[in-house]
Structure formats: C-alpha cells, structure tokens
Design a protein around this motif. Structure first.
Motif, PDB file in Angstrom:
ATOM      1  N   GLU A 131     -32.923 -62.146  23.347  1.00  0.00           N
ATOM      2  CA  GLU A 131     -31.640 -61.780  22.741  1.00  0.00           C
ATOM      3  C   GLU A 131     -31.848 -60.903  21.514  1.00  0.00           C
ATOM      4  O   GLU A 131     -31.080 -59.959  21.261  1.00  0.00           O
ATOM      5  N   THR A 132     -32.877 -61.203  20.708  1.00  0.00           N
ATOM      6  CA  THR A 132     -33.146 -60.393  19.527  1.00  0.00           C
ATOM      7  C   THR A 132     -33.523 -58.973  19.912  1.00  0.00           C
ATOM      8  O   THR A 132     -33.051 -57.988  19.311  1.00  0.00           O
ATOM      9  N   VAL A 133     -34.379 -58.839  20.923  1.00  0.00           N
ATOM     10  CA  VAL A 133     -34.773 -57.508  21.381  1.00  0.00           C
ATOM     11  C   VAL A 133     -33.572 -56.769  21.945  1.00  0.00           C
ATOM     12  O   VAL A 133     -33.379 -55.555  21.686  1.00  0.00           O
ATOM     13  N   ALA A 134     -32.733 -57.467  22.690  1.00  0.00           N
ATOM     14  CA  ALA A 134     -31.544 -56.822  23.256  1.00  0.00           C
ATOM     15  C   ALA A 134     -30.582 -56.353  22.175  1.00  0.00           C
ATOM     16  O   ALA A 134     -29.973 -55.276  22.287  1.00  0.00           O
ATOM     17  N   SER A 135     -30.431 -57.141  21.116  1.00  0.00           N
ATOM     18  CA  SER A 135     -29.541 -56.735  20.030  1.00  0.00           C
ATOM     19  C   SER A 135     -30.085 -55.505  19.318  1.00  0.00           C
ATOM     20  O   SER A 135     -29.316 -54.634  18.881  1.00  0.00           O
ATOM     21  N   ALA A 136     -31.406 -55.417  19.155  1.00  0.00           N
ATOM     22  CA  ALA A 136     -31.983 -54.233  18.528  1.00  0.00           C
ATOM     23  C   ALA A 136     -31.769 -52.998  19.396  1.00  0.00           C
ATOM     24  O   ALA A 136     -31.493 -51.904  18.893  1.00  0.00           O
ATOM     25  N   ARG A 137     -31.888 -53.158  20.724  1.00  0.00           N
ATOM     26  CA  ARG A 137     -31.628 -52.032  21.627  1.00  0.00           C
ATOM     27  C   ARG A 137     -30.163 -51.622  21.558  1.00  0.00           C
ATOM     28  O   ARG A 137     -29.846 -50.415  21.569  1.00  0.00           O
ATOM     29  N   ALA A 138     -29.275 -52.614  21.479  1.00  0.00           N
ATOM     30  CA  ALA A 138     -27.858 -52.285  21.393  1.00  0.00           C
ATOM     31  C   ALA A 138     -27.533 -51.554  20.102  1.00  0.00           C
ATOM     32  O   ALA A 138     -26.570 -50.771  20.049  1.00  0.00           O
ATOM     33  N   ALA A 139     -28.313 -51.804  19.042  1.00  0.00           N
ATOM     34  CA  ALA A 139     -28.093 -51.120  17.773  1.00  0.00           C
ATOM     35  C   ALA A 139     -28.674 -49.719  17.756  1.00  0.00           C
ATOM     36  O   ALA A 139     -28.559 -49.026  16.741  1.00  0.00           O
ATOM     37  N   GLY A 140     -29.321 -49.307  18.854  1.00  0.00           N
ATOM     38  CA  GLY A 140     -29.808 -47.941  18.956  1.00  0.00           C
ATOM     39  C   GLY A 140     -31.281 -47.766  18.742  1.00  0.00           C
ATOM     40  O   GLY A 140     -31.753 -46.618  18.642  1.00  0.00           O
ATOM     41  N   PHE A 141     -32.063 -48.820  18.675  1.00  0.00           N
ATOM     42  CA  PHE A 141     -33.500 -48.714  18.468  1.00  0.00           C
ATOM     43  C   PHE A 141     -34.230 -48.816  19.807  1.00  0.00           C
ATOM     44  O   PHE A 141     -33.845 -49.610  20.681  1.00  0.00           O
ATOM     45  N   ASP A 142     -35.275 -48.009  19.932  1.00  0.00           N
ATOM     46  CA  ASP A 142     -36.134 -48.087  21.109  1.00  0.00           C
ATOM     47  C   ASP A 142     -37.066 -49.284  20.926  1.00  0.00           C
ATOM     48  O   ASP A 142     -38.071 -49.196  20.212  1.00  0.00           O
ATOM     49  N   THR A 143     -36.715 -50.383  21.530  1.00  0.00           N
ATOM     50  CA  THR A 143     -37.423 -51.654  21.297  1.00  0.00           C
ATOM     51  C   THR A 143     -38.167 -52.054  22.563  1.00  0.00           C
ATOM     52  O   THR A 143     -37.607 -52.035  23.672  1.00  0.00           O
ATOM     53  N   ARG A 144     -39.438 -52.429  22.389  1.00  0.00           N
ATOM     54  CA  ARG A 144     -40.274 -52.840  23.519  1.00  0.00           C
ATOM     55  C   ARG A 144     -40.843 -54.228  23.253  1.00  0.00           C
ATOM     56  O   ARG A 144     -41.335 -54.507  22.153  1.00  0.00           O
ATOM     57  N   LEU A 145     -40.740 -55.075  24.254  1.00  0.00           N
ATOM     58  CA  LEU A 145     -41.252 -56.453  24.170  1.00  0.00           C
ATOM     59  C   LEU A 145     -42.384 -56.611  25.165  1.00  0.00           C
ATOM     60  O   LEU A 145     -42.201 -56.356  26.366  1.00  0.00           O
ATOM     61  N   VAL A 146     -43.548 -57.035  24.662  1.00  0.00           N
ATOM     62  CA  VAL A 146     -44.726 -57.257  25.504  1.00  0.00           C
ATOM     63  C   VAL A 146     -45.179 -58.687  25.312  1.00  0.00           C
ATOM     64  O   VAL A 146     -45.496 -59.098  24.187  1.00  0.00           O
ATOM     65  N   VAL A 147     -45.200 -59.456  26.394  1.00  0.00           N
ATOM     66  CA  VAL A 147     -45.641 -60.849  26.372  1.00  0.00           C
ATOM     67  C   VAL A 147     -46.851 -60.966  27.276  1.00  0.00           C
ATOM     68  O   VAL A 147     -46.781 -60.600  28.456  1.00  0.00           O
ATOM     69  N   SER A 148     -47.952 -61.467  26.746  1.00  0.00           N
ATOM     70  CA  SER A 148     -49.186 -61.622  27.516  1.00  0.00           C
ATOM     71  C   SER A 148     -49.696 -63.035  27.404  1.00  0.00           C
ATOM     72  O   SER A 148     -49.401 -63.748  26.440  1.00  0.00           O
ATOM     73  N   GLY A 149     -50.470 -63.424  28.393  1.00  0.00           N
ATOM     74  CA  GLY A 149     -51.038 -64.765  28.401  1.00  0.00           C
ATOM     75  C   GLY A 149     -50.103 -65.777  29.036  1.00  0.00           C
ATOM     76  O   GLY A 149     -48.949 -65.484  29.379  1.00  0.00           O
ATOM     77  N   ASP A 150     -50.627 -66.977  29.201  1.00  0.00           N
ATOM     78  CA  ASP A 150     -49.863 -68.066  29.816  1.00  0.00           C
ATOM     79  C   ASP A 150     -49.301 -68.959  28.721  1.00  0.00           C
ATOM     80  O   ASP A 150     -50.075 -69.616  28.005  1.00  0.00           O
ATOM     81  N   PRO A 151     -47.974 -69.017  28.549  1.00  0.00           N
ATOM     82  CA  PRO A 151     -47.421 -69.881  27.496  1.00  0.00           C
ATOM     83  C   PRO A 151     -47.622 -71.356  27.766  1.00  0.00           C
ATOM     84  O   PRO A 151     -47.719 -72.158  26.840  1.00  0.00           O
TER      85      PRO A 151
END
Length: 417
Positions: free
Chosen positions: A295-315
């Motif tokens: 949701e945080t990444v989506a809100s930043a994208r909605a505000a006009g920022f090119d936002t990239r989320l990278v998740v690696s490894g096994d949580p």
C-alpha cells in the motif's frame, strides 16, 4: 464444614495479614520512654526490697545487722544505678548488660543470698535490640566472669560459698530466661520488620513498573499515530497538489479516489490505535500488525513517483513485530521522500529475507533538505525506537552523488503463538 484462621489465605494467592495490635500494645509502642520508665521503676522496687528487707528478717538467716550496715550503702547505690541504667536499654543495651553483671557481682558481697531482675531485663534487651547471638556471647562472657569472681571470693573468704553460688545460680537463670524470651521476641520483631521493608520495596517497584509501562505505552501510541498521520497526510497532500494542478476532471478522478482511500485507511488505523486507550473495549491490534508495504508503494506511485519494490528471499513465518517494523521502515522512508526530497523522481524499496534476519532499504534520487531528516526528527527517532525494540539497527544518510538512503536490519525472531 472447615474453618480458617484469621491469618490464612481467603483466596488462592491472597494473603490476609493478622489483626493489628490492641490499644495497650499501640500505646506501649508509641511511648517507649514511658515504657522504659515503668520497667525501671518496677525493677528498682524489686531489686531494692530484698536489700532493705533482708537485714530486718528474724534471726536465723546467718547474718547480723552490723554486717548489713557495712555493705548496705555501697550495695544500695550500685543497685539503684544499675536500675536507672535500664533507661538506656534501647539505645545502649550492651552497656546496660555490663552494668547488670556489675550489680550481680555486688550481690556476692551481701551477707545473705539476694538477687534481682536487672540481668533478666538486660539480657532480654540485648536479644531484642541487638541480636540473639550478641545476647548469647554477652551472657557467656558475663557468666564466666561472674563465676571467676565467685571462685576468687570463695578462695579468699571474702564472701561465703552459700552467697556466691546462690547468687551465681540465680543470675544465670535470669540471663537464660531473659535471653530466651528476648530471642523469641527479637526474632519475630526483626522478621516483621523485614516483611514490612520488603512490602514497601515491592510497592515502590510496583509504582515504578506502572510508570515505566505507562511511559512505554505512551511512546508506542505516539509512534503509531505519527507513522499513520504523517504518512497518510503526506500522501494526501501530494495527491491533492496533483489534483489541483490538473484541469481535466476525468484525469483528476483517480487522484481524488486515492485521497479518499488513503483517508479511510488512516481512519481505520487510528481507530485501532486509539482503541487501546479505552478501558472497556478490546483493542483490535491485528490491523496494526498487517503488512502495508504494498500500500505504501502504491501510494507513492499514485503521488507521481517512479517507485520500485524488490523482495528477495524466503520470508517464512515472520513474526508480527518484525513484520510491523518492516512496514514502518518502508512507510517512514517513503514519507520522508515525499516530504523532504527535492526534485526526486525515483524511489527504490528493497526487502531481503535471510536466515539471520530481514534487511530493508529505501533510497531516492532527490536533493535532501535538513528539515525533518536529522536525528532529532520524530520520524527517524521513532523508527530507531521501534527497530531497537525488535533488536535491530537503523542508519540514515545522504547518498553519492545525490539522494537519500534509509537502511535497517532486524534479526529474525522465534515465532510464538
């Protein structure tokens, strides 16, 4: 039907104290000087009556009036001084004990066997106001000295054997009786005092723990409210500015809808947080521990920022405290970019799960300002407190050639039910 004593437990884990002392005992405890004067007067009467009455007894006691007249002045003064010394039995009990043995030695010079209660009261006082061991050691030393003096008096015929050994036996019995009673009373008094001191320390520690718990809870609620309000308002301001800059109503509709969605999410999280403050309502803590990274990444994208989320490894089975800390790190990093990064266009969010813990980084390509990004800001300070509670570390600072970076590492915790 079984009955319980007054000192037994009325319920499991509840201790009932004994009945408070009566009027006489309370008066006696509140007026120690009166008690000492009364004891001194009684002991003075009991000790001087034999000295005065024995010379006027009928014939047959083995003495005569001339022998009594020779020792009566000195013996009377010593007995009176020994009785008056009992006024110091609370502050200087060992001195009173030594004085009582001097009086016991003076009794050996009397023409007839006599005794008094001075040694009994003195030994009792040492056992109560010093210790039982002190009473035992003092009694042994005094009795040994008294026996040695009796042997010398008997060998030199300064006093008759009947008077010496009669006085020695009587005074030894007084010391034993006084020591036993004093040991019992003194041990109980010291035990009660230790219980009272322990209870007072427990009360102080309980109050301190309550204050620490209240302070910790206030800090936790302050962190939650700051994270919710700061991020949500920052996103809403950015979206509102974008909507205001657009003249096309259709293109502005998604921004308005995003503002409304962000406001609803903020209200839901605030209700969950403020529910903790209500005494008669169960606080719904589960929404606070949900993963809000997407949701945080989506809100930043909605505000006009090119936002990239990278998740690696096994949580794996990530515990709720660590998950909440990860979400807040991302939220705080993105919020700082929206509020303080000048000319920023790109935000990178990286979450790496490893066997030893979780690493999180939030970087941007903007030109940072000093407002709100130093160590004294509420956001980064609260973030350090939150990650510190999870056993992790946080670092924040500028990047080269430009940009800002927030990185954190949280060790993996054992998952509990």
């Amino acid at each position: 039907m079984t009955t319980r004593s007054r000192s037994s437990s009325s319920a499991e884990g509840e201790l009932r104290l004994p009945r408070p002392p009566g009027i006489l005992r309370r008066y006696w405890a509140r007026h120690p000087l009166f008690a000492d004067i009364l004891v001194t007067v009684i002991c003075l009467l009991v000790s001087t009556i034999p000295v005065i009455a024995t010379p006027i007894l009928p014939e047959g006691v083995g003495t005569n009036a001339r022998e009594w007249r020779d020792v009566l002045p000195t013996l009377g003064v010593i007995v009176v001084l020994g009785s008056v010394a009992l006024l110091l039995r609370r502050r200087h009990p060992l001195i009173v004990l030594a004085t009582s043995y001097v009086v016991a030695l003076a009794y050996m010079f009397a023409p007839a066997p006599i005794t008094g209660p001075l040694l009994l009261v003195a030994t009792y006082s040492v056992a109560v106001y010093v210790s039982s061991r002190a009473a035992l050691v003092g009694g042994m030393i005094g009795t040994a000295a008294l026996a040695g003096a009796g042997l010398i008096l008997t060998a030199t015929e300064a006093s008759s054997a009947t008077v010496v050994w009669g006085s020695l036996v009587n005074e030894t019995l007084n010391a034993v009786i006084g020591g036993l009673i004093g040991a019992n009373v003194g041990s109980r008094a010291r035990y009660v005092k230790a219980l009272i001191d322990h209870s007072q320390r427990l009360v102080v520690e309980r109050d301190q723990q309550a204050q620490l718990a209240a302070s910790s809870e206030r800090e936790r609620i302050a962190r939650e409210l700051h994270d919710i309000v700061a991020h949500s308002l920052t996103v809403m301001v950015a979206l509102a500015e974008g909507v205001a800059a657009s003249r096309d109503a259709e293109r502005s509709r998604p921004g308005v809808e995003a503002i409304a969605a962000t406001g609803r999410e903020a209200l839901r999280d605030m209700r969950a947080t403020l529910g903790i403050l209500r005494e008669h309502e169960a606080a719904p803590l589960a929404p606070l521990a949900r993963d809000t990274t997407a949701e945080t990444v989506a809100s930043a994208r909605a505000a006009g920022f090119d936002t990239r989320l990278v998740v690696s490894g096994d949580p794996g089975d990530l515990d709720s405290r660590t998950q909440l800390a990860v979400s807040r790190i991302v939220q705080e990093g993105v919020t700082n970019v929206l509020r303080h990064a000048s000319a920023a266009t790109h935000i990178d969010v990286a979450i790496r799960h490893a066997p030893d813990g979780v690493s999180v980084s939030v970087t941007d390509d903007g030109l940072p300002t000093t407002v709100g990004t130093d160590a004294g800001g509420f956001g980064l300070r609260g973030l350090r407190e939150r990650v510190g509670l999870a056993g992790g570390t946080v670092t924040a600072g500028p990047r080269q050639p430009h940009g800002w970076s927030v990185t954190a590492h949280i060790p993996r915790q054992e998952t509990t039910a």
